[in-house]
Write a protein that holds these residues in place. Structure first.
Motif, PDB file in Angstrom:
ATOM      1  N   ALA A  66      -5.169  17.661   8.413  1.00 38.34           N
ATOM      2  CA  ALA A  66      -4.046  16.538   6.343  1.00 38.34           C
ATOM      3  C   ALA A  66      -5.737  15.687   6.164  1.00 38.34           C
ATOM      4  N   ARG A  67      -5.239  14.908   5.957  1.00 42.04           N
ATOM      5  CA  ARG A  67      -6.269  14.424   5.019  1.00 42.04           C
ATOM      6  C   ARG A  67      -4.529  13.355   4.421  1.00 42.04           C
ATOM      7  N   LEU A  68      -4.159  11.782   4.872  1.00 43.94           N
ATOM      8  CA  LEU A  68      -3.769  11.171   4.059  1.00 43.94           C
ATOM      9  C   LEU A  68      -4.915   9.341   3.252  1.00 43.94           C
ATOM     10  N   TRP A  69      -4.309   9.541   1.880  1.00 49.12           N
ATOM     11  CA  TRP A  69      -5.071   8.803   1.036  1.00 49.12           C
ATOM     12  C   TRP A  69      -4.247   7.489   1.479  1.00 49.12           C
ATOM     13  N   LEU A  70      -5.050   6.583   1.479  1.00 51.05           N
ATOM     14  CA  LEU A  70      -4.258   5.694   1.335  1.00 51.05           C
ATOM     15  C   LEU A  70      -4.891   4.844   0.339  1.00 51.05           C
ATOM     16  N   GLY A  71      -3.895   3.511  -0.422  1.00 51.63           N
ATOM     17  CA  GLY A  71      -4.086   2.914  -1.362  1.00 51.63           C
ATOM     18  C   GLY A  71      -2.739   2.616  -2.414  1.00 51.63           C
ATOM     19  N   GLU A  72      -3.210   1.864  -3.701  1.00 49.63           N
ATOM     20  CA  GLU A  72      -2.100   1.591  -4.358  1.00 49.63           C
ATOM     21  C   GLU A  72      -2.514   2.241  -5.959  1.00 49.63           C
ATOM     22  N   LEU A  73      -0.579   2.051  -6.081  1.00 52.44           N
ATOM     23  CA  LEU A  73      -0.644   2.657  -7.613  1.00 52.44           C
ATOM     24  C   LEU A  73      -1.239   2.283  -8.636  1.00 52.44           C
ATOM     25  N   ASP A  74      -1.834   3.522  -9.258  1.00 53.80           N
ATOM     26  CA  ASP A  74      -3.281   2.912 -10.488  1.00 53.80           C
ATOM     27  C   ASP A  74      -2.037   1.642 -11.457  1.00 53.80           C
ATOM     28  N   ASP A  75      -1.329   2.851 -12.104  1.00 55.40           N
ATOM     29  CA  ASP A  75      -0.247   1.794 -13.238  1.00 55.40           C
ATOM     30  C   ASP A  75       0.279   1.376 -12.535  1.00 55.40           C
ATOM     31  N   PRO A  76       0.167  -0.718 -12.481  1.00 54.98           N
ATOM     32  CA  PRO A  76       0.883  -1.814 -11.638  1.00 54.98           C
ATOM     33  C   PRO A  76       2.505  -1.469 -13.040  1.00 54.98           C
ATOM     34  N   MET A  97       0.818  -1.193   0.208  1.00 50.71           N
ATOM     35  CA  MET A  97      -0.095  -0.486   0.141  1.00 50.71           C
ATOM     36  C   MET A  97       0.906   1.447  -0.162  1.00 50.71           C
ATOM     37  N   ILE A  98       0.019   2.314  -0.735  1.00 51.21           N
ATOM     38  CA  ILE A  98       0.826   3.292  -0.754  1.00 51.21           C
ATOM     39  C   ILE A  98       0.471   4.637   0.084  1.00 51.21           C
ATOM     40  N   ALA A  99       0.155   5.965   0.232  1.00 48.89           N
ATOM     41  CA  ALA A  99       0.653   6.818   0.674  1.00 48.89           C
ATOM     42  C   ALA A  99       0.714   7.907   0.954  1.00 48.89           C
ATOM     43  N   TYR A 100      -0.938   9.107  -0.061  1.00 50.33           N
ATOM     44  CA  TYR A 100      -0.749  10.445  -0.424  1.00 50.33           C
ATOM     45  C   TYR A 100      -1.092  10.916   0.806  1.00 50.33           C
ATOM     46  N   LEU A 101       0.161  12.203   1.872  1.00 52.92           N
ATOM     47  CA  LEU A 101      -0.332  13.247   2.475  1.00 52.92           C
ATOM     48  C   LEU A 101      -0.808  14.237   1.728  1.00 52.92           C
ATOM     49  N   ASP A 102      -1.501  14.837   2.493  1.00 57.26           N
ATOM     50  CA  ASP A 102      -2.577  16.371   1.736  1.00 57.26           C
ATOM     51  C   ASP A 102      -2.454  16.978   2.348  1.00 57.26           C
ATOM     52  N   PRO A 114       0.901  10.691  -6.800  1.00 55.58           N
ATOM     53  CA  PRO A 114       0.725   9.818  -7.208  1.00 55.58           C
ATOM     54  C   PRO A 114      -0.499   9.483  -8.402  1.00 55.58           C
ATOM     55  N   ALA A 115      -0.399   8.672  -9.183  1.00 56.88           N
ATOM     56  CA  ALA A 115      -1.540   8.354  -9.569  1.00 56.88           C
ATOM     57  C   ALA A 115      -1.987   7.351  -8.730  1.00 56.88           C
ATOM     58  N   MET A 116      -2.648   6.912  -8.421  1.00 59.40           N
ATOM     59  CA  MET A 116      -3.493   6.048  -7.662  1.00 59.40           C
ATOM     60  C   MET A 116      -5.231   5.529  -7.098  1.00 59.40           C
ATOM     61  N   ARG A 117      -5.381   4.229  -6.959  1.00 60.63           N
ATOM     62  CA  ARG A 117      -6.912   3.456  -6.942  1.00 60.63           C
ATOM     63  C   ARG A 117      -6.953   3.863  -5.173  1.00 60.63           C
ATOM     64  N   LEU A 118      -7.957   4.995  -4.854  1.00 59.50           N
ATOM     65  CA  LEU A 118      -7.774   5.092  -3.308  1.00 59.50           C
ATOM     66  C   LEU A 118      -8.768   3.489  -2.270  1.00 59.50           C
ATOM     67  N   ARG A 119      -8.179   3.502  -1.541  1.00 57.18           N
ATOM     68  CA  ARG A 119      -8.996   2.453  -0.725  1.00 57.18           C
ATOM     69  C   ARG A 119      -9.692   3.366   0.525  1.00 57.18           C
ATOM     70  N   ARG A 120      -8.996   4.428   1.252  1.00 53.11           N
ATOM     71  CA  ARG A 120      -9.561   4.503   2.384  1.00 53.11           C
ATOM     72  C   ARG A 120      -9.026   6.230   2.689  1.00 53.11           C
ATOM     73  N   ILE A 121      -9.198   7.061   2.952  1.00 52.36           N
ATOM     74  CA  ILE A 121      -8.944   8.665   3.613  1.00 52.36           C
ATOM     75  C   ILE A 121      -8.995   8.527   5.117  1.00 52.36           C
ATOM     76  N   GLY A 122      -8.293   9.032   6.189  1.00 52.09           N
ATOM     77  CA  GLY A 122      -8.137   9.659   7.142  1.00 52.09           C
ATOM     78  C   GLY A 122      -7.555  11.140   6.847  1.00 52.09           C
ATOM     79  N   GLY A 165      -3.192  12.011  13.967  1.00 49.78           N
ATOM     80  CA  GLY A 165      -5.046  12.013  14.039  1.00 49.78           C
ATOM     81  C   GLY A 165      -5.768  11.173  12.507  1.00 49.78           C
ATOM     82  N   CYS A 166      -4.625  11.167  11.152  1.00 50.37           N
ATOM     83  CA  CYS A 166      -4.802  10.957   9.638  1.00 50.37           C
ATOM     84  C   CYS A 166      -5.023   9.152   9.919  1.00 50.37           C
ATOM     85  N   LEU A 167      -3.764   8.719  11.003  1.00 50.00           N
ATOM     86  CA  LEU A 167      -3.797   7.397  11.338  1.00 50.00           C
ATOM     87  C   LEU A 167      -5.007   6.561  11.508  1.00 50.00           C
ATOM     88  N   LEU A 168      -5.088   7.351  13.096  1.00 53.63           N
ATOM     89  CA  LEU A 168      -5.860   6.779  13.063  1.00 53.63           C
ATOM     90  C   LEU A 168      -7.783   6.616  12.887  1.00 53.63           C
TER      91      LEU A 168
END
Length: 397
Positions: A237-247, A1-6, A215-223, A18-21
């Motif tokens: 702040a928002r933590l986007w969790l998911g996978e890279l869109d282009d394997p 899994m990857i994450a993007y911190l917005d 990154p280009a990613m497929r989102l799974r959940r947001i914290g 707080g994002c992680l929780l």
């Protein structure tokens, strides 16, 4: 899994927590991690943790509230903090990330105040709540399976803040030094105030090193994590969790080395290939002070970036490396077997739009058969190549 911190409103240690929780890391797990670190040194009553839902403007977010007893706030040195974390019953990788984050803070404080790293007296960043923030974020990212953190530019605004040294202009000097040392991109803040704290800056600089883009990613959940203060805009702040869109996405990792025994290069290459690198190569270069050196380059799938970067940092003398995200066009590959006078040899077929354009024998198989037959490898290779072209490239199925 990857994450993007917005970070529309910056980042602090407790906002990151707080994002992680909010993303699903249980508060009980954070509490157990903190207890393992702090209780042997300050007991169970010197600190408390709470996570609660709050509103920041129109947005719901999780506020991680870390409360500590003020009598347990000495001015700690780096060695004191390491002595608290080192014996804790927490994963080794969590300790390593926490050590490295505190080291970056110590180096920054030393530069700002003109002293040696080992003599730095941490004030605000040596407090128990900062230890909780840093160890907690390191543990939370590992627990959620985040193997690579990406981050956008950090918003920096004007103003003043208080400190043990007296009033300081914003952005705080430690924040500026941290971001400059790690080459972190910044942007103007939506308004005045301390939107990026030294702890938040150190954590982002450490975990997102070299990955300063969405990154280009497929989102799974947001914290969504909340800051303590309320501004004219949502302080989150928002933590986007998911996978890279282009394997099929690739990364190229590179580092310049001029102080390592060249005998070790082969061992490093072997470990990189064993970990899944698509290719590893060495380029001779002339470096500063006219020293001969090499550029170690690695091509791999994006999913392996963190694993391979750690191998390079551990197995070579380099202190850092560059990462470039690249695309790649590939021909389709198929493995078939051909028969020769020396035995069966696997061949790799190159296919484009359904047409077979080449057949390449596997060298190791040819080497083995040549040794058994007592003939040059070249003869087995050429026989397998001719058989592959005759059967596949010439048009047979």
């Amino acid at each position: 899994m990857i994450a993007y911190l917005d970070m529309p409103s910056g980042i602090s240690g407790n906002m990151f927590l707080g994002c992680l929780l909010d993303a699903g890391w249980p508060l009980e797990a954070l509490h157990a991690t903190v207890a393992a670190v702090l209780e042997p040194h300050v007991g169970p009553t010197a600190w408390a943790l709470e996570a609660r839902a709050v509103q920041r403007g129109p947005l719901r977010a999780t506020l991680a509230d870390v409360r500590v007893d003020e009598q347990h706030q000495p001015h700690r040195r780096l060695a004191d903090i390491n002595a608290i974390i080192a014996p804790a019953a927490i994963p080794t990788e969590v300790k390593r990330h926490a050590f490295e984050t505190f080291l970056a803070l110590a180096e920054t404080e030393a530069h700002v105040h003109g002293t040696a790293v080992e003599e730095v007296h941490f004030h605000e960043v040596g407090a128990l709540d900062t230890i909780v923030d840093i160890v907690g974020v390191c543990a939370g990212l590992q627990a959620l399976g985040v193997r690579a953190l990406y981050a956008g530019p950090l918003p920096l605004g004007p103003g003043w803040t208080g400190s043990q040294h007296g009033p300081l202009p914003l952005p705080a000097p430690a924040v500026l030094e941290l971001l400059a040392a790690a080459d972190v991109p910044t942007r103007p803040a939506p308004g005045p105030g301390e939107l990026v704290t030294p702890t938040g800056a150190a954590l982002v600089a450490h975990f997102a090193a070299g990955r300063w883009q969405q990154p280009a990613m497929r989102l799974r959940r947001i914290g969504t994590g909340a800051g303590q203060r309320e501004f004219a805009w949502p302080n989150v702040a928002r933590l986007w969790l998911g996978e890279l869109d282009d394997p099929r996405g690739m990364v190229q990792l590179e580092t310049n080395i001029d102080d390592m025994n060249p005998e070790f290069v082969a061992a490093v290459s072997e470990k990189l290939f064993a970990a899944g690198a698509a290719d590893v190569w060495i380029t001779p270069v002339q470096m500063k002070k006219n020293r001969p050196g090499i550029v170690l380059s690695v091509l791999a799938r994006s999913a392996l970036e963190t694993t391979l970067a750690e191998i390079i940092l551990r197995e070579t003398t380099t202190l850092g490396l560059r990462v470039q995200h690249i695309g790649r066009h590939e021909a389709q590959r198929e493995m078939r077997t051909v028969e020769t006078a020396y035995g069966s040899v696997p061949v790799k077929l190159k296919v484009i739009n359904g047409q077979i354009l080449g057949a390449v024998p596997e060298y190791e198989a040819c080497k083995h058969l040549a040794g058994a037959a007592g003939v040059p490898v070249r003869l087995v290779y050429e026989a397998a190549q001719a058989a592959g072209h005759a059967r596949f490239v010439a048009g047979e199925s």
